[in-house]
Scaffold this active site. Structure first.
Site, short mmCIF file in Angstrom:
data_model
loop_
_atom_site.label_atom_id
_atom_site.label_comp_id
_atom_site.label_asym_id
_atom_site.label_seq_id
_atom_site.Cartn_x
_atom_site.Cartn_y
_atom_site.Cartn_z
N HIS A 19 39.96 -27.05 -49.40
CA HIS A 19 41.35 -26.40 -49.92
C HIS A 19 42.35 -26.22 -48.68
O HIS A 19 43.47 -26.21 -48.85
CB HIS A 19 41.15 -24.91 -50.50
CG HIS A 19 40.85 -24.00 -49.19
ND1 HIS A 19 39.67 -23.49 -48.78
CD2 HIS A 19 41.74 -23.31 -48.14
CE1 HIS A 19 39.75 -22.54 -47.76
NE2 HIS A 19 41.06 -22.57 -47.38
N ASP A 24 33.66 -26.98 -50.97
CA ASP A 24 35.03 -26.70 -49.98
C ASP A 24 34.76 -27.47 -48.96
O ASP A 24 35.38 -26.83 -47.87
CB ASP A 24 35.36 -25.12 -50.06
CG ASP A 24 36.87 -24.92 -49.75
OD1 ASP A 24 37.59 -25.95 -49.97
OD2 ASP A 24 36.85 -23.92 -48.91
N SER A 35 40.41 -21.07 -41.80
CA SER A 35 39.85 -22.13 -42.69
C SER A 35 39.47 -23.51 -42.31
O SER A 35 40.35 -24.12 -41.89
CB SER A 35 40.56 -22.31 -44.06
OG SER A 35 40.59 -20.90 -44.77
#
Length: 405
Positions: free
Chosen positions: A128, A158, A241
């Site tokens: 993402h 992911d 992230s």
């Protein structure tokens, strides 16, 4: 955890000054006694910096120094439509003038360099973080900015792999066996919270749970089923992230991916971050390097965890014996896929794969994903209360069923 372009945090501090006239060093105070002034002077004692009583280097500091040089900021660049003098394409939606498109920072995240191979270095980050990018840049810990090329992505876990020129790369991170991680172990989260302005920030916490099941969704909010993750209370913020979760030996035990900010009823939540376990990461990045994508084996079923089915329905609808406490309920089957070909139907309950108990959909996936497409597996399941076994040959994954496997 996308970070919008231009997002910044402004910290304002108030410095308290002396109010009502100021003060002078070696101040003089006047006292009046018996109508006579008595002057008392005092000498100011200078404040000095004392020796630091902390001796040696802490385990957290050693771990940070061991891996921080391999942590990078990942910058997602996308085309942004701009207005040209005398035109209104940006307002009316006419985007035919491609020359008016410029690359701008759409979001920022983190990543970690895990491999150098001759002139190329490889970086793992979150899918993402780089999704929808027109170009990608990485910012090294020393401030060097490099252009990165996308090697491959996997929406299911992911994860994404990037590659850059290895000329400027000095440090590479190591992965630890995440199956050995234990609740209570100290860990560090390293990355770029709120973007590269705060690159290589570190927070410390513990492993809160080693096999937490969380709902995973794609960028559009569609369900990807359950993900098995490490849970930590180390602070993870937008921009973290793709960065590493590190043990006190300086080894990567997970890739930070998400956090829980509030519960379904809106209750604010603190200290609940999640990382993709390093064992999963290593398996995925090796295949992404090789093929650029992940092809997974599948049974061709949509499913729900038995734990989400009421006790009365387990008895009245599924007709399960009271001794069965875990498993995966088949909600639907895909034609010409292994489960249907093997005779499984709606409301059958899979309890074992290759003799290994599976209590939920995450554990079922974990077992299946250790196999290759074309492998045969033995399923143990309950049909109308009776235990059965069947051997099926695995197909490629399907997306035509909701919460499919």
């Amino acid at each position: 955890m996308k970070l919008s372009s231009g997002t910044k945090v402004v910290v304002m501090s108030v410095v308290a000054g002396l109010i009502g006239g100021g003060a002078a060093a070696g101040g003089v105070t006047y006292f009046s006694q018996d109508n006579q002034a008595a002057e008392t002077s005092s000498k100011a004692t200078a404040v000095k910096v004392n020796d630091n009583n902390v001796k040696g280097t802490s385990s957290a500091t050693k771990a940070f120094k061991n891996v921080s040089g391999a942590v990078v900021s990942v910058i997602n660049l996308q085309k942004q439509q701009s207005l040209q003098s005398g035109t209104y394409g940006g307002i009316t939606g006419d985007s035919s003038d491609s020359d008016s498109s410029d690359l701008e920072t759409a979001s920022e995240g983190s990543g970690v360099i895990y491999k150098k191979n001759n002139s190329t270095a490889y970086i793992v980050t979150n899918n993402h973080v780089v999704s929808d990018s027109n170009a990608i840049q990485v910012l090294l810990s020393d401030g060097t900015k490099l252009t990165a090329k996308l090697v491959g992505t996997d929406e299911q876990t992911d994860l994404a792999v990037l590659k850059v020129s290895a000329n400027k790369i000095r440090e590479v991170a190591d992965f630890a066996d995440s199956s050995k991680a234990e609740a209570g172990q100290s860990v560090l989260a390293i990355g770029s919270p709120l973007g590269s302005d705060y690159a290589t920030s570190v927070t410390e916490g513990i492993v809160s749970a080693t096999k937490r099941q969380v709902d995973a969704t794609d960028e559009s909010g569609n369900s990807l089923g359950k993900a098995t993750v490490l849970q930590t209370d180390a602070a993870i913020n937008p921009g973290n992230s793709g960065g590493p979760l590190v043990n006190l030996a300086g080894q990567v035990v997970g890739i930070n991916s998400m956090k829980l900010a509030s519960s379904e009823d809106g209750t604010s939540v603190e200290g609940m971050g999640f990382a993709i376990p390093s064992n999963t990461v290593v398996s995925i990045i090796n295949e992404l390097e090789k093929n650029g994508k992940i092809e997974r084996p599948a049974l061709g079923v949509s499913m729900v965890d038995l734990s989400n089915v009421s006790t009365s329905d387990q008895s009245d609808v599924l007709h399960l014996p009271a001794s069965v406490s875990g498993g995966v309920v088949v909600v639907d089957t895909e034609r010409d896929y292994p489960a249907a070909n093997g005779g499984l139907t709606q409301y059958d309950v899979i309890t074992k794969v290759d003799g290994k108990s599976v209590d939920n959909s995450g554990e079922l996936r974990d077992v299946l994903y250790k196999h290759k497409i074309g492998d045969s597996v033995k399923l143990t399941y309950y049909h109308s209360g009776k235990e059965k076994t069947v051997t099926v040959k695995l197909n490629k994954s399907t997306s035509s069923l909701s919460n499919a496997q």
